[in-house]
Design a protein around this motif. Sequence first.
Motif, PDB file in Angstrom:
ATOM      1  N   ARG A  52       0.723  -1.096  -0.023  1.00 45.32           N
ATOM      2  CA  ARG A  52       0.079   0.001   0.063  1.00 45.32           C
ATOM      3  C   ARG A  52       0.843   1.522   0.004  1.00 45.32           C
ATOM      4  NH1 ARG A  52      -5.172   1.576   2.295  1.00 45.32           N
ATOM      5  NH2 ARG A  52      -5.438   3.712   0.864  1.00 45.32           N
ATOM      6  N   MET A  53       1.964   0.993   0.845  1.00 47.59           N
ATOM      7  CA  MET A  53       2.762   2.426   0.816  1.00 47.59           C
ATOM      8  C   MET A  53       3.570   2.746  -0.660  1.00 47.59           C
ATOM      9  SD  MET A  53       2.127   3.573   3.758  1.00 47.59           S
ATOM     10  CE  MET A  53       0.737   2.993   3.710  1.00 47.59           C
ATOM     11  N   ASP A  84      -5.592   4.943  -3.589  1.00 48.14           N
ATOM     12  CA  ASP A  84      -6.029   3.513  -3.875  1.00 48.14           C
ATOM     13  C   ASP A  84      -7.444   3.601  -3.940  1.00 48.14           C
ATOM     14  OD1 ASP A  84      -5.466   0.874  -4.232  1.00 48.14           O
ATOM     15  OD2 ASP A  84      -5.555   0.448  -2.312  1.00 48.14           O
ATOM     16  N   SER A 141      -8.617  -0.351  10.221  1.00 46.81           N
ATOM     17  CA  SER A 141      -7.338  -0.237   9.756  1.00 46.81           C
ATOM     18  C   SER A 141      -6.222   0.877  10.083  1.00 46.81           C
ATOM     19  CB  SER A 141      -7.559  -0.061   8.238  1.00 46.81           C
ATOM     20  OG  SER A 141      -6.155   0.343   7.685  1.00 46.81           O
ATOM     21  N   THR A 145      -4.419   6.037  11.062  1.00 50.07           N
ATOM     22  CA  THR A 145      -3.285   7.102  11.659  1.00 50.07           C
ATOM     23  C   THR A 145      -2.459   7.909  10.783  1.00 50.07           C
ATOM     24  OG1 THR A 145      -1.652   5.242  11.154  1.00 50.07           O
ATOM     25  CG2 THR A 145      -2.826   4.930  13.233  1.00 50.07           C
ATOM     26  N   ILE A 332       1.593  -7.311  13.542  1.00 49.46           N
ATOM     27  CA  ILE A 332       0.376  -7.173  12.770  1.00 49.46           C
ATOM     28  C   ILE A 332      -0.443  -8.693  12.494  1.00 49.46           C
ATOM     29  CG2 ILE A 332      -0.552  -6.477  10.408  1.00 49.46           C
ATOM     30  CD1 ILE A 332       1.480  -4.112  10.471  1.00 49.46           C
ATOM     31  N   ARG A 356      -3.020  -7.835   1.429  1.00 46.85           N
ATOM     32  CA  ARG A 356      -1.867  -7.175   1.570  1.00 46.85           C
ATOM     33  C   ARG A 356      -1.544  -6.726   2.945  1.00 46.85           C
ATOM     34  NH1 ARG A 356      -2.711  -2.326  -2.503  1.00 46.85           N
ATOM     35  NH2 ARG A 356      -4.097  -1.796  -0.832  1.00 46.85           N
ATOM     36  N   SER A 357      -0.518  -6.825   3.277  1.00 49.90           N
ATOM     37  CA  SER A 357      -0.123  -6.204   4.756  1.00 49.90           C
ATOM     38  C   SER A 357       1.336  -5.914   5.047  1.00 49.90           C
ATOM     39  CB  SER A 357      -0.529  -7.289   5.768  1.00 49.90           C
ATOM     40  OG  SER A 357      -0.350  -7.036   6.948  1.00 49.90           O
TER      41      SER A 357
HETATM   42  C1  EPS Z   1      -1.882   1.228   6.368  1.00 46.93           C
HETATM   43  C2  EPS Z   1      -2.720   0.980   5.304  1.00 46.93           C
HETATM   44  C3  EPS Z   1      -3.084  -0.510   5.052  1.00 46.93           C
HETATM   45  C4  EPS Z   1      -2.050  -1.483   5.669  1.00 46.93           C
HETATM   46  C5  EPS Z   1      -1.847  -1.187   7.019  1.00 46.93           C
HETATM   47  C6  EPS Z   1      -1.597   0.159   7.222  1.00 46.93           C
HETATM   48  O1  EPS Z   1      -3.287  -0.624   3.853  1.00 46.93           O
HETATM   49  P1  EPS Z   1      -3.945  -1.824   3.045  1.00 46.93           P
HETATM   50  O2  EPS Z   1      -5.049  -2.406   3.846  1.00 46.93           O
HETATM   51  O3  EPS Z   1      -4.566  -1.231   1.751  1.00 46.93           O
HETATM   52  O4  EPS Z   1      -2.724  -2.661   2.566  1.00 46.93           O
HETATM   53  O5  EPS Z   1      -1.071  -1.158   5.009  1.00 46.93           O
HETATM   54  O6  EPS Z   1      -3.160  -1.596   7.840  1.00 46.93           O
HETATM   55  C7  EPS Z   1      -2.963  -2.913   8.484  1.00 46.93           C
HETATM   56  C8  EPS Z   1      -1.851  -3.533   8.345  1.00 46.93           C
HETATM   57  C9  EPS Z   1      -3.997  -3.090   9.480  1.00 46.93           C
HETATM   58  O7  EPS Z   1      -3.903  -4.177  10.102  1.00 46.93           O
HETATM   59  O8  EPS Z   1      -5.049  -2.246   9.555  1.00 46.93           O
HETATM   60  C10 EPS Z   1      -1.382   2.647   6.580  1.00 46.93           C
HETATM   61  O9  EPS Z   1      -1.582   3.404   5.661  1.00 46.93           O
HETATM   62  O10 EPS Z   1      -0.718   2.579   7.555  1.00 46.93           O
END
Ligand code: EPS
Length: 399
Positions: A52-53, A84, A141, A145, A332, A356-357
């Motif tokens: 995601r980052m 996204d 999620s 934050t 996580i 995705r995590s």
């Molecule tokens: C997050 C965005 C999320 C996760 C993560 C933190 O994006 P996505 O679900 O689309 O991959 O990468 O969130 C978690 C792991 C969670 O358990 O909630 C972010 O922007 O920090």
Amino acid sequence: MNKKFRFLTSGESHGKCLNAIIEGVPAGFPVSVDEINHDLWRRQQGYGRGGRMKIESDKVEIKSGVRHGISTGAPICLEIQNKDFENWKTVMSTQQVELNDENIAKIQEKSFTKLRPGHADYAGSVKYGFDDLRNVLERSSARKTAIEVAVGSVAKQILKQFNIIGCATVTQIGNIESEKLKVESGKFIFDNKTFSIEEFSDFCEKSEVRCFDSEASDKMKQEIDNAKEQGTTLGGKFVIYFKNLPVGLGSYVHYDRAIDGLIAQAVMSIPAIKAVEIGEGVNVAGVNGTETHDPFVLKDGKISRTSNNAGGIEGGMTNGEMLVVKGTMKAIPTMKTPLPTVDIKNMTEAEAHFERSDACAVPACAVVAEARVAAVLVDEFLDKFGGDSLKEVKAHYEC
Ligand code: EPS
């Protein structure tokens, strides 16, 4: 309790955007978009972050309450777009969508019913009566934050006007711990050298895992690689420091005014946090009173301390020493190698849902905690020294 700096946020992980409204910033404070964006960038960093980052490059838009870079005293509205969302328009539409085959398929593809142990899925679905766990995931999620960091960044800019500076470091990832850090008289001591908070902060910013200890940083990265290979995730520990705080933020007169309690709540509310400590924290259990408390001495005629085991808080109030807040984050719960679970669709045993995590988000979490602590400090600062404008607050602070 009458909060002086309060905020609410809204937004889902794959919704259109994240928002915050901050109430209580007096008029006349510089509010820099660049500084907020820099903090958003810091939150996105860290070895072990997921896919995601790579999609997001979080940027804030200040929508109100600031004119030509200066606060007006009106509520400040902040917004971060989720890039996204483009891929989730139908699934996350706030309005009813046409239920044609294509849209139904898209929504079904992102629905899930296999509970993830450790996440909000089970309790959230029972509490709100959802059959589709997507409804729980989206708001629970840690994506939210991002906007909390934007709020904290405004708080940090207010504190900076009074030379109150913070920083965040990671001290453990999985089983790898950093070198023991000594903090004495506002200075950081490691590797047999002494550093200012700015120098110390630089070491943390340069590390891919936000750890001041470069040797430990390398080992932490290796630990994250190993976890990834095994399809699992890692937690860890971080420390937040704030320097130059005045004596007497918070109070002992009521349970809900003790600043350590407020800080603990703020940090504990971050997803995946399992423990918050102030100063020596849990280590005080095995040490007697003589070794626990920080003696007073006179230094150049001024009251001073020979140690800071209390981490800058005594009796629910800041005591003028460096604030030291430690946080522990669990690994996580969304994992490539899933845990056994139950599918609530047909009440059968199954493997937990995976999408995705992040293999490790402890460095990001440290940035979030720094922001949450800053918001508490500003709230208490304005409670003690507040006014309608920067000029008034400065006058109250200086008298
Ligand atoms: C997050 C965005 C999320 C996760 C993560 C933190 O994006 P996505 O679900 O689309 O991959 O990468 O969130 C978690 C792991 C969670 O358990 O909630 C972010 O922007 O920090």
